[in-house]
Write an enzyme that holds these catalytic residues in place. Structure first.
Site, short mmCIF file in Angstrom:
data_model
loop_
_atom_site.label_atom_id
_atom_site.label_comp_id
_atom_site.label_asym_id
_atom_site.label_seq_id
_atom_site.Cartn_x
_atom_site.Cartn_y
_atom_site.Cartn_z
N ASN A 8 32.06 46.31 49.25
CA ASN A 8 33.44 46.02 48.89
C ASN A 8 34.04 47.31 48.32
O ASN A 8 33.73 47.70 47.20
CB ASN A 8 33.48 44.89 47.85
CG ASN A 8 34.89 44.62 47.34
OD1 ASN A 8 35.86 45.19 47.85
ND2 ASN A 8 35.00 43.76 46.35
N LYS A 10 37.03 47.82 47.52
CA LYS A 10 38.14 47.55 46.60
C LYS A 10 39.33 48.45 46.94
O LYS A 10 39.55 48.72 48.12
CB LYS A 10 37.66 47.69 45.15
CG LYS A 10 36.41 46.84 44.90
CD LYS A 10 36.03 46.70 43.46
CE LYS A 10 34.77 45.83 43.35
NZ LYS A 10 34.40 45.55 41.98
N HIS A 96 37.53 36.81 45.16
CA HIS A 96 36.86 37.82 44.33
C HIS A 96 37.34 37.72 42.88
O HIS A 96 38.51 37.39 42.63
CB HIS A 96 37.14 39.23 44.88
CG HIS A 96 36.26 40.25 44.24
ND1 HIS A 96 36.58 40.82 43.03
CD2 HIS A 96 35.07 40.76 44.60
CE1 HIS A 96 35.60 41.66 42.68
NE2 HIS A 96 34.68 41.64 43.62
N GLU A 98 38.24 39.80 40.80
CA GLU A 98 39.43 40.59 40.46
C GLU A 98 40.70 39.89 40.93
O GLU A 98 41.76 40.05 40.32
CB GLU A 98 39.28 42.00 41.06
CG GLU A 98 38.26 42.80 40.25
CD GLU A 98 37.36 43.71 41.05
OE1 GLU A 98 37.70 44.07 42.18
OE2 GLU A 98 36.27 44.06 40.52
N GLU A 168 28.79 36.61 41.63
CA GLU A 168 29.08 37.87 40.95
C GLU A 168 29.48 37.57 39.51
O GLU A 168 30.66 37.28 39.24
CB GLU A 168 30.23 38.60 41.65
CG GLU A 168 29.96 38.95 43.10
CD GLU A 168 30.84 40.09 43.58
OE1 GLU A 168 30.30 41.18 43.80
OE2 GLU A 168 32.05 39.90 43.68
N GLY A 174 31.07 46.32 37.78
CA GLY A 174 31.63 47.61 37.41
C GLY A 174 31.27 48.04 36.01
O GLY A 174 31.86 48.98 35.48
N SER A 213 26.99 45.50 39.77
CA SER A 213 26.22 46.70 39.44
C SER A 213 24.93 46.84 40.26
O SER A 213 23.90 47.29 39.73
CB SER A 213 25.92 46.75 37.94
OG SER A 213 27.15 46.81 37.21
P1 13P Z 1 30.13 46.79 41.27
O1 13P Z 1 28.99 46.92 42.28
O2 13P Z 1 30.93 48.05 41.16
O3 13P Z 1 29.66 46.23 39.99
O4 13P Z 1 31.15 45.72 41.91
C1 13P Z 1 30.66 44.50 42.32
C2 13P Z 1 31.73 43.79 43.07
O5 13P Z 1 32.71 43.36 42.51
C3 13P Z 1 31.56 43.63 44.52
O6 13P Z 1 32.48 42.73 45.04
#
Ligand code: 13P
Length: 249
Positions: A8, A10, A96, A98, A168, A174, A213
């Site tokens: 992803n 983003k 997601h 976010e 997740e 992150g 992560s």
């Molecule tokens: P990170 O791997 O940066 O923690 O992000 C995970 C994520 O949100 C994947 O969709």
């Protein structure tokens, strides 16, 4: 069931950067994707069409990060399942964290997106996960149940073969703070049970990915858990070398 290793990206990268990363990834993975793994890359909408041929030639699937649950219409700024498929997408992320927490997407919209995208033939990666506050207040199971059941109740069995769920935990996204293998195993066990409750026998074909992560040095151990059918990678997928190491972990 092949494990799915998904990137992803983003809201990162210019067109030149995305093209360069996809090209480097394709070079690294060409002919090297293990037979028990599938690879998916989800860039921003405006890069999908350009990356499609690069990824396709290396056997890497293309996915979008969101979709609108209608075929066409007056929905300014939105993109339909058919438009995604038209530029080469086979997959789409839905719900997601976010989008849930920053854009305020509610369960009902996420349910509509999941249903319509699946019905139109896309594979949906439905993302779920609890915040730290929810975990600390012992709401893990209730939150996951709400997110799973709202999106999946009454889904026709014919479309669930294209469904994938990504667990997740929001506090692990992150932050560099990866959930422990025990946390992951326990949450995936819960999700598997909820899928059986919602979908019956067809739940067995639904893959459950872990995200939060995931890095080249922890991916191997996570992917070895029986309850884990793949990973959804953010930060560590932005670099071709790092993501290729996860695919080959
Ligand atoms: P990170 O791997 O940066 O923690 O992000 C995970 C994520 O949100 C994947 O969709």
């Amino acid at each position: 069931m092949a494990q799915l290793i998904a990137a992803n990206w983003k809201m990162y990268k210019t067109m030149a950067e995305a093209t360069a990363t996809a090209t480097a990834l394709a070079e690294r993975l060409q002919g090297r994707i293990p037979s028990h793994r599938e690879v998916l890359v989800c860039p921003v909408f405006v890069h999908l069409a350009a990356l499609a041929p690069i990824l396709r030639d290396a056997g890497i699937a293309l996915g979008a990060q969101d979709v609108y649950p209608a075929d066409e219409g007056a929905f300014t700024g939105e993109v339909s399942p058919k438009q995604l498929q038209d530029v080469g997408c086979t997959h789409v992320l839905v719900g997601h964290s976010e989008r849930r927490h920053i854009l305020g997407e509610a369960d009902a919209l996420i349910a509509a997106k999941t249903r319509v995208a699946l019905e139109r033939g896309l594979a949906v990666v439905l993302c779920i996960g609890e915040t730290l506050t929810e975990r600390r207040s012992l709401q893990l199971e209730a939150v996951l149940f709400r997110q799973v059941s709202s999106a999946l109740t009454d889904l026709p069995a014919a479309v669930t073969e294209r469904l994938i769920v990504a667990y997740e935990p929001v506090w692990a996204i992150g932050t560099g703070e990866v959930a422990t293998l025990e946390d992951i195993d326990a949450a995936h066990g819960l999700v598997r049970r909820m899928l059986r409750d919602c979908l019956g026998a067809s739940a067995a074909a639904v893959r459950i990915l872990y995200g939060g992560s995931v890095k080249p040095d922890n991916a191997g151990a996570i992917l070895q858990l029986d309850t884990v059918d793949g990973v959804l990678v953010g930060g560590a997928s932005l670099d071709a070398e790092s993501f290729a190491r996860i695919v080959l972990a």
